[in-house]
Design a protein around this motif. Structure first.
Motif, PDB file in Angstrom:
ATOM      1  N   ALA A 145       0.847  -1.197   0.000  1.00  0.00           N
ATOM      2  CA  ALA A 145       0.000   0.000   0.000  1.00  0.00           C
ATOM      3  C   ALA A 145       0.879   1.242   0.000  1.00  0.00           C
ATOM      4  N   VAL A 146       0.227   2.390  -0.196  1.00  0.00           N
ATOM      5  CA  VAL A 146       0.909   3.680  -0.091  1.00  0.00           C
ATOM      6  C   VAL A 146       0.358   4.399   1.133  1.00  0.00           C
ATOM      7  N   ALA A 171       3.629  13.553  -5.737  1.00  0.00           N
ATOM      8  CA  ALA A 171       2.304  14.134  -6.013  1.00  0.00           C
ATOM      9  C   ALA A 171       1.322  13.091  -6.521  1.00  0.00           C
ATOM     10  N   ASP A 172       1.811  12.099  -7.254  1.00  0.00           N
ATOM     11  CA  ASP A 172       0.916  11.104  -7.870  1.00  0.00           C
ATOM     12  C   ASP A 172       0.875   9.792  -7.104  1.00  0.00           C
ATOM     13  N   ALA A 173       1.530   9.738  -5.963  1.00  0.00           N
ATOM     14  CA  ALA A 173       1.713   8.465  -5.284  1.00  0.00           C
ATOM     15  C   ALA A 173       0.415   7.745  -4.966  1.00  0.00           C
ATOM     16  N   LEU A 178      -0.637   0.915  -8.278  1.00  0.00           N
ATOM     17  CA  LEU A 178       0.530   0.509  -7.500  1.00  0.00           C
ATOM     18  C   LEU A 178       1.630  -0.077  -8.373  1.00  0.00           C
ATOM     19  N   ALA A 179       1.241  -0.925  -9.323  1.00  0.00           N
ATOM     20  CA  ALA A 179       2.244  -1.561 -10.176  1.00  0.00           C
ATOM     21  C   ALA A 179       3.021  -0.508 -10.963  1.00  0.00           C
ATOM     22  N   ASP A 180       2.331   0.526 -11.439  1.00  0.00           N
ATOM     23  CA  ASP A 180       2.997   1.591 -12.190  1.00  0.00           C
ATOM     24  C   ASP A 180       3.909   2.416 -11.287  1.00  0.00           C
ATOM     25  N   LEU A 181       3.421   2.705 -10.088  1.00  0.00           N
ATOM     26  CA  LEU A 181       4.230   3.471  -9.134  1.00  0.00           C
ATOM     27  C   LEU A 181       5.516   2.724  -8.800  1.00  0.00           C
ATOM     28  N   LEU A 182       5.381   1.439  -8.544  1.00  0.00           N
ATOM     29  CA  LEU A 182       6.558   0.635  -8.213  1.00  0.00           C
ATOM     30  C   LEU A 182       7.524   0.579  -9.391  1.00  0.00           C
ATOM     31  N   ASP A 183       6.980   0.522 -10.592  1.00  0.00           N
ATOM     32  CA  ASP A 183       7.824   0.420 -11.776  1.00  0.00           C
ATOM     33  C   ASP A 183       8.671   1.680 -11.978  1.00  0.00           C
ATOM     34  N   ARG A 184       8.241   2.801 -11.429  1.00  0.00           N
ATOM     35  CA  ARG A 184       8.975   4.056 -11.577  1.00  0.00           C
ATOM     36  C   ARG A 184      10.158   4.179 -10.609  1.00  0.00           C
ATOM     37  N   GLN A 185      10.198   3.325  -9.569  1.00  0.00           N
ATOM     38  CA  GLN A 185      11.189   3.504  -8.513  1.00  0.00           C
ATOM     39  C   GLN A 185      12.574   3.001  -8.948  1.00  0.00           C
TER      40      GLN A 185
END
Length: 798
Positions: A145-146, A171-173, A178-185
């Motif tokens: 989760a965030v 800002a977009d977290a 979630l999968a896209d957010l993780l892919d950016r890290q």
């Protein structure tokens, strides 16, 4: 202030600096000159050992912080005492989210100011193997989760792992999938099961929560050591013990740099920093005198004195008994080889891949090798060298002769494993390890570094944390730094080694117990007696095996035998038996899982472990174990005088041979501890202070007597030579005698060892005509050792 004798404290939140400060009067009265502290820098929250450092720039607030440390140091100074601290340059703790440097790396990736601090391969995302399942499954289960903390969005896994998010994603977290957010890290979350194969950063051994540091980088060195230099400059510490020096890229270069930095710091008291290294030496490995250190932290002495106490007559009979009971090899060599093969394939596959890749770049960069050496050839050669490598590692240009001997021995050992036609590949790798051969210098240096930083953990994990839990000829010969392939050390060899200590490392540390030992010093001393009575021991074991056959159903005979040895060695007596059940169960869990034969940390076999625990409990407290306990009690009573003799001999030698003796916390009295965390249990200091006052403990009395002698004659013990004395007569193989002399003052020592065959009823030892030659006069050992196993005398000049 040069140490005269140290006392090791294991600090943690329940034993902070204030507790140690309160014990200084006791240590001073005992005769200790220096507190020897476990790591004092900020460690992971709740750490019980301090080696998982998360901030080396700050003294741990859980221990009382800098204010409490200063108070401890000043109180020690007021008594004429000092402090030595354990430092951890090889790695940092990165689990739990408390390491701000690691968090910055996770946030900013290769652009982080701290990216250079860690040994990370940035050709791909940093792998974080913290998940219990593959990422897709963990996401589907809703376990990620965030959340926001202090205004910052974080990735939270399983409610416990908190990971930072890139600044540009804040800002977009909460709105991004979630999968896209993780892919950016800058990191990739993965199952813990892939860590052995896919990890792209150097860890400490196989521990995913400890990341390797690049202290070979001058900036990293200075920032991670600034606190130590400041404490030294202010006179708060007198020296350091370097943890796991062989894990570093350049151990010798690091030690020399550390010595140079300490030597440039002015001290009003004229002190020269005391520096020792945690170094595991192979059986015939000699440490160079040009490292800039005072020696090792003492595992080599622990091995030497232990081997001295074991009797050579037990070598073959005990090995045959083990093979008969276990169905495993009587010799340690095959067990070590199999463990090295297993560990290299199971737990270091990813690190091996990186090592092979580094070497594969060398033929590609050398015209005359292109097409002649393939990557699979390199893999086979590197694997086989690691199977048989004779020491922890080589050291490079600073140790040319030592490294040559190591490479020659490795070449000899690997011969029988080389695939047909591929010997030239092994020879090429050894040439590269020597710093020669084709290829670019930078590529060669990187390949050699990869090999050196793989050979050391393979040796440690395969031998000490695997083979030692598979091989049970006599458990007292399986401990950190020990050569389990030999039962005993000849007296003449012990003399040679002590003579060498006086000449080469007179200030090296001497220890017989540590926070890492697998069995307490008095467990080993008691079990050593069995080596001198192999026939009687076989009869006892065969009787116990028959009597406990029903209780032992479903328990492998090897595990049964290691259990009964443990019970003989560590048996505490009736009042503590209920507690002992739990201690043995904890030892069994660790032993079985480290052995990796019938259980493991990765996949515990709870049913098998329960059967072993049930057997242990039955033998220790169950009604069905009454006959066993009665027989055990009779054995312990019979061997008690010989075991006590071993304990006193071990202690006496620690405080009289060349070196700086260390007393591990609590071992002033009988030390029947097992492997950690058992050897880090709370210490009853009230009982020790009472024993020091009332003389009720022979061990404490001898300790205090020798510490008083060291205080009265510091130069004799610090600078005295070592001269073996001749022993003649019936018991000449059971006596070690020597003298040390400095400026007209002489220490003479006579020690009885391996005494069981000379003992009759009670404590009487039949010395007959055994004599020690002192100043051309013959002295009957029966008079010198009339009621003890350790005799000494100091003759001071007028």
């Amino acid at each position: 202030m040069t140490p005269r004798a140290t006392y090791r404290f294991q600090f943690h939140k329940d034993f902070p600096f204030a507790r140690a400060e309160a014990l200084l009067p006791y240590l001073d009265r005992l005769g200790i000159s220096h507190v020897y502290a476990s790591p004092i820098t900020t460690a992971a929250a709740g750490s019980t050992h301090g080696y998982d450092v998360i901030d080396p720039t700050r003294i741990n607030p859980e221990l009382g912080g800098e204010e409490a440390f200063r108070s401890l140091a000043q109180s020690a100074r007021d008594r004429g005492m000092g402090l030595i601290i354990d430092i951890v340059p090889n790695h940092m703790g990165v689990g739990g989210g408390g390491n701000r440097w690691w968090n910055d790396v996770l946030t900013h990736g290769a652009d982080s100011a701290y990216a250079r601090f860690f040994d990370i391969d940035w050709s791909r995302k940093l792998v974080l193997p913290i998940l219990g399942s593959p990422l897709s499954q963990t996401l589907a289960d809703g376990q990620i989760a965030v959340e926001r903390a202090d205004g910052q969005a974080e990735i939270v896994a399983y409610g416990e792992h908190r990971l930072p998010i890139r600044d540009e994603d804040q800002a977009d977290a909460e709105t991004l999938p979630l999968a896209d957010l993780l892919d950016r890290q800058h990191y990739r979350l993965a199952s813990w099961r892939v860590s052995n194969d896919e990890l792209n950063w150097r860890r400490f051994f196989t521990i995913n929560d400890l990341a390797g540091l690049r202290v070979e980088d001058d900036a990293v060195f200075e920032e991670t050591h600034a606190l130590y230099f400041r404490l030294y400059a202010e006179g708060l510490i007198d020296g350091v013990r370097i943890d796991h020096v062989d894990g570093l890229t350049d151990p010798i270069g690091y030690c020399r740099k550390l010595r140079q930095r300490f030597d440039t710091i002015p001290r009003d008291d004229g002190n020269r920093a005391y520096i020792v290294v945690e170094k595991i030496l192979a059986a015939d490995e000699a440490m160079g005198t040009d490292w800039g250190v005072d020696g090792t932290s003492g595992y080599d002495f622990m091995e030497e004195v232990s081997a001295l106490l074991h009797a050579p007559e037990g070598t073959r009979p005990l090995a045959d008994l083990w093979a008969q009971l276990s169905g495993r090899s009587a010799d340690f060599g095959p067990e070590e080889l199999q463990a090295r093969e297993d560990l290299l394939a199971w737990q270091f596959a990813g690190q091996l891949d990186q090592c092979v890749t580094a070497f594969a770049k060398l033929p590609a960069s050398a015209t005359d090798l292109v097409g002649s050496i393939t990557t699979p050839m390199l893999r086979r050669a590197i694997e086989r060298l690691l199977w048989v490598f004779p020491v922890y590692r080589t050291y490079g240009p600073d140790a040319p002769e030592t490294d040559r001997l190591i490479r020659d021995e490795a070449r000899s050992r690997v011969e029988r494993f080389i695939p047909p036609g591929e010997a030239f590949v092994v020879d090429q790798i050894l040439t590269w390890l020597a710093g020669d051969g084709p290829g670019e210098d930078s590529l060669r240096a990187e390949a050699v570094r990869r090999f050196q930083q793989l050979s050391a953990p393979i040796a440690a994990k395969a031998v000490e944390d695997t083979a030692f839990y598979r091989h049970g000829v006599l458990l007292s010969r399986n401990d950190v730094g020990f050569d389990a392939g030999r039962m005993s050390m000849p007296i003449a060899e012990f003399h040679d080694r002590m003579t060498g200590r006086a000449e080469r490392f007179p200030r090296a540390m001497l220890t017989t117990a540590t926070h890492d030992h697998k069995r307490g010093e008095d467990v080993r001393a008691r079990l050593a007696v069995l080596s001198a009575m192999p026939d009687e021991w076989r009869e006892i074991v065969e009787r116990w095996r028959t009597e406990t056959l029903t209780l032992s159903e479903g328990v492998d005979p090897a595990d049964w035998y290691m259990l009964v040895q443990t019970l003989v060695g560590a048996w505490p007596g009736a009042p503590a038996l209920e507690e002992f059940v739990g201690r043995v169960a904890a030892w069994q869990e660790k032993a079985l899982r480290e052995g990796k034969l019938r259980s493991s940390w990765e996949e515990p076999d709870s049913n098998y472990e329960k059967r072993c625990n049930t057997l242990a409990k039955a033998l220790i407290t169950g009604t069905e174990g009454q006959a066993f306990r009665a027989d055990l009690a009779a054995l312990l009573k019979a061997i008690a005088p010989a075991a006590t003799a071993n304990s006193l001999a071990q202690l006496g030698l620690r405080y009289t041979v060349p070196g700086i003796p260390d007393c591990y916390q609590g071992t002033e009295l009988e030390d029947l501890s097992l492997v950690d965390p058992d050897n880090r249990r709370p210490v009853d200091y009230a009982a020790r202070e009472a024993a020091l006052s009332d003389g009720s403990s022979a061990k404490m009395t001898l300790l205090a007597t020798l510490l008083a002698a060291r205080r009265q004659h510091p130069a004799l013990f610090a600078e005295g030579d070592y001269q073996p004395l001749a022993v003649t007569g019936h018991g000449k193989d059971r006596v070690l005698a020597f003298r040390r002399t400095h400026e007209g003052t002489t220490l003479t020592v006579v020690v009885g060892i391996r005494l069981w065959p000379l003992m009759s009823e009670g404590q009487h030892v039949d010395w007959r005509d055994t004599q020690v030659v002192i100043d051309d006069e013959r002295h009957p050992v029966a008079e010198l050792l009339a009621d003890t196993s350790f005799w000494h005398r100091i003759d001071a000049s007028a």
